[in-house]
Write a protein that holds these residues in place. Structure first.
Motif, PDB file in Angstrom:
ATOM      1  N   ILE A   1      -4.686   9.985 -14.907  1.00  0.00           N
ATOM      2  CA  ILE A   1      -4.478   9.132 -13.735  1.00  0.00           C
ATOM      3  C   ILE A   1      -2.994   9.012 -13.456  1.00  0.00           C
ATOM      4  CG2 ILE A   1      -4.765   6.801 -12.806  1.00  0.00           C
ATOM      5  CD1 ILE A   1      -7.266   6.545 -14.581  1.00  0.00           C
ATOM      6  N   LEU A   2      -2.643   9.140 -12.186  1.00  0.00           N
ATOM      7  CA  LEU A   2      -1.286   8.879 -11.742  1.00  0.00           C
ATOM      8  C   LEU A   2      -1.303   7.530 -11.026  1.00  0.00           C
ATOM      9  CD1 LEU A   2       1.569  10.008 -11.652  1.00  0.00           C
ATOM     10  CD2 LEU A   2       1.000  11.104  -9.485  1.00  0.00           C
ATOM     11  N   LEU A   3      -0.415   6.641 -11.431  1.00  0.00           N
ATOM     12  CA  LEU A   3      -0.320   5.283 -10.897  1.00  0.00           C
ATOM     13  C   LEU A   3       1.011   5.133 -10.185  1.00  0.00           C
ATOM     14  CD1 LEU A   3      -1.164   2.241 -10.804  1.00  0.00           C
ATOM     15  CD2 LEU A   3      -0.134   2.039 -13.098  1.00  0.00           C
ATOM     16  N   ALA A   4       0.995   4.507  -9.020  1.00  0.00           N
ATOM     17  CA  ALA A   4       2.245   4.327  -8.273  1.00  0.00           C
ATOM     18  C   ALA A   4       2.182   3.088  -7.395  1.00  0.00           C
ATOM     19  CB  ALA A   4       2.510   5.549  -7.387  1.00  0.00           C
ATOM     20  N   GLY A   5       3.328   2.470  -7.243  1.00  0.00           N
ATOM     21  CA  GLY A   5       3.475   1.415  -6.248  1.00  0.00           C
ATOM     22  C   GLY A   5       3.697   2.072  -4.898  1.00  0.00           C
ATOM     23  N   THR A   6       3.396   1.356  -3.847  1.00  0.00           N
ATOM     24  CA  THR A   6       3.588   1.913  -2.506  1.00  0.00           C
ATOM     25  C   THR A   6       5.073   1.918  -2.141  1.00  0.00           C
ATOM     26  OG1 THR A   6       3.156  -0.253  -1.516  1.00  0.00           O
ATOM     27  CG2 THR A   6       1.286   1.266  -1.715  1.00  0.00           C
ATOM     28  N   ALA A   7       5.396   2.633  -1.081  1.00  0.00           N
ATOM     29  CA  ALA A   7       6.789   2.918  -0.726  1.00  0.00           C
ATOM     30  C   ALA A   7       7.670   1.676  -0.583  1.00  0.00           C
ATOM     31  CB  ALA A   7       6.834   3.751   0.550  1.00  0.00           C
ATOM     32  N   SER A   8       7.141   0.595  -0.035  1.00  0.00           N
ATOM     33  CA  SER A   8       7.988  -0.579   0.195  1.00  0.00           C
ATOM     34  C   SER A   8       7.812  -1.674  -0.849  1.00  0.00           C
ATOM     35  CB  SER A   8       7.706  -1.166   1.584  1.00  0.00           C
ATOM     36  OG  SER A   8       6.441  -1.806   1.610  1.00  0.00           O
TER      37      SER A   8
ATOM     38  N   LEU B   1       1.980  -3.087 -11.837  1.00  0.00           N
ATOM     39  CA  LEU B   1       1.863  -1.709 -12.327  1.00  0.00           C
ATOM     40  C   LEU B   1       1.733  -1.673 -13.848  1.00  0.00           C
ATOM     41  CD1 LEU B   1       4.516  -0.083  -9.979  1.00  0.00           C
ATOM     42  CD2 LEU B   1       2.020   0.010  -9.745  1.00  0.00           C
ATOM     43  N   VAL B   2       2.465  -2.554 -14.523  1.00  0.00           N
ATOM     44  CA  VAL B   2       2.340  -2.652 -15.986  1.00  0.00           C
ATOM     45  C   VAL B   2       0.920  -3.090 -16.333  1.00  0.00           C
ATOM     46  CG1 VAL B   2       3.128  -3.906 -18.039  1.00  0.00           C
ATOM     47  CG2 VAL B   2       4.795  -3.102 -16.350  1.00  0.00           C
ATOM     48  N   TYR B   3       0.437  -4.114 -15.644  1.00  0.00           N
ATOM     49  CA  TYR B   3      -0.921  -4.598 -15.894  1.00  0.00           C
ATOM     50  C   TYR B   3      -1.943  -3.482 -15.665  1.00  0.00           C
ATOM     51  CZ  TYR B   3      -5.392  -6.855 -15.230  1.00  0.00           C
ATOM     52  OH  TYR B   3      -6.715  -7.177 -15.315  1.00  0.00           O
ATOM     53  N   LEU B   4      -1.827  -2.787 -14.532  1.00  0.00           N
ATOM     54  CA  LEU B   4      -2.782  -1.719 -14.225  1.00  0.00           C
ATOM     55  C   LEU B   4      -2.706  -0.586 -15.241  1.00  0.00           C
ATOM     56  CD1 LEU B   4      -2.698  -1.501 -10.339  1.00  0.00           C
ATOM     57  CD2 LEU B   4      -4.700  -1.878 -11.788  1.00  0.00           C
ATOM     58  N   GLN B   5      -1.505  -0.231 -15.657  1.00  0.00           N
ATOM     59  CA  GLN B   5      -1.382   0.831 -16.660  1.00  0.00           C
ATOM     60  C   GLN B   5      -2.106   0.426 -17.936  1.00  0.00           C
ATOM     61  OE1 GLN B   5       2.561   2.334 -17.447  1.00  0.00           O
ATOM     62  NE2 GLN B   5       1.870   3.479 -19.233  1.00  0.00           N
ATOM     63  N   LEU B   6      -1.894  -0.793 -18.401  1.00  0.00           N
ATOM     64  CA  LEU B   6      -2.571  -1.264 -19.606  1.00  0.00           C
ATOM     65  C   LEU B   6      -4.078  -1.312 -19.408  1.00  0.00           C
ATOM     66  CD1 LEU B   6      -0.101  -4.086 -20.685  1.00  0.00           C
ATOM     67  CD2 LEU B   6      -0.436  -1.854 -21.787  1.00  0.00           C
TER      68      LEU B   6
ATOM     69  N   LEU C   1       4.480   6.072 -12.053  1.00  0.00           N
ATOM     70  CA  LEU C   1       5.679   6.413 -11.293  1.00  0.00           C
ATOM     71  C   LEU C   1       6.529   5.201 -10.952  1.00  0.00           C
ATOM     72  CD1 LEU C   1       4.342   9.089  -8.777  1.00  0.00           C
ATOM     73  CD2 LEU C   1       5.542   9.445 -10.941  1.00  0.00           C
ATOM     74  N   GLY C   2       5.987   4.000 -11.139  1.00  0.00           N
ATOM     75  CA  GLY C   2       6.747   2.788 -10.875  1.00  0.00           C
ATOM     76  C   GLY C   2       6.665   2.342  -9.430  1.00  0.00           C
ATOM     77  N   PRO C   3       7.548   1.410  -9.045  1.00  0.00           N
ATOM     78  CA  PRO C   3       7.523   0.839  -7.700  1.00  0.00           C
ATOM     79  C   PRO C   3       8.262   1.699  -6.681  1.00  0.00           C
ATOM     80  CG  PRO C   3       9.226  -0.204  -8.974  1.00  0.00           C
ATOM     81  CD  PRO C   3       8.529   0.761  -9.907  1.00  0.00           C
ATOM     82  N   CYS C   4       8.058   1.373  -5.427  1.00  0.00           N
ATOM     83  CA  CYS C   4       8.801   1.979  -4.298  1.00  0.00           C
ATOM     84  C   CYS C   4       8.759   3.506  -4.307  1.00  0.00           C
ATOM     85  CB  CYS C   4      10.249   1.506  -4.290  1.00  0.00           C
ATOM     86  SG  CYS C   4      10.437  -0.255  -3.994  1.00  0.00           S
ATOM     87  N   VAL C   5       7.578   4.064  -4.459  1.00  0.00           N
ATOM     88  CA  VAL C   5       7.442   5.523  -4.519  1.00  0.00           C
ATOM     89  C   VAL C   5       7.328   6.072  -3.095  1.00  0.00           C
ATOM     90  CG1 VAL C   5       6.065   7.438  -5.389  1.00  0.00           C
ATOM     91  CG2 VAL C   5       6.348   5.376  -6.780  1.00  0.00           C
TER      92      VAL C   5
END
Length: 142
Positions: free
Chosen positions: A8-15, A22-27, A39-43
């Motif tokens: 799974i690739l996890l990312a925050g939206t662009a803004s 994201l930490v919660y969802l990854q866990l 990928l973290g925030p603001c992707v």
């Protein structure tokens, strides 16, 4: 038969600069046995497209809590589909600024290529979707 884990690739939206979601969802995803690249925030959309091409995940999870998820998610999924990516894409969190789900915006995300929209951030529904997707992957691999 053991349920297959997903890449799974996890990312925050662009803004969206929020990170704790994201930490919660990854866990949450890892505790369910899946492998997660965060990928973290603001992707930005071009980075998301490149990372999907490079990593070839089985699922993309987009998350937003700043209220611009409908708009940002629409741009992201359109960019992915224009680039030829067919992987399942889900989005969830606080997607609008009105404080409630917007059926019209939800429909636009689905029409653009999102497989599921969790506009209330329902992790139980996300978990059920993951179980279904993993079962399909398990049958396909058998």
């Amino acid at each position: 038969m053991r349920r297959r884990s997903l890449d799974i690739l996890l990312a925050g939206t662009a803004s969206d600069s929020h990170t704790w979601n994201l930490v919660y969802l990854q866990l949450f995803l890892e505790e369910r046995g899946h492998r997660v690249g965060n990928l973290g925030p603001c992707v930005p959309d071009p980075l998301l497209v490149r990372e999907c091409a490079a990593r070839r995940p089985q699922l993309l999870v987009l998350a937003s809590v700043n209220g611009h998820g409908y708009r940002d998610g629409l741009g992201a999924v359109r960019a992915l589909r224009r680039a030829g990516h067919t992987l399942p894409v889900v989005i969830g969190g606080k997607l609008g600024t009105a404080g409630e789900a917007d059926p019209a915006q939800r429909a636009l995300l689905l029409e653009a290529g999102c497989d599921r929209v969790f506009d209330d951030g329902d992790t139980h529904a996300l978990g059920a979707y993951l179980d279904t997707l993993a079962a399909v992957e398990t049958r396909a691999a058998a």
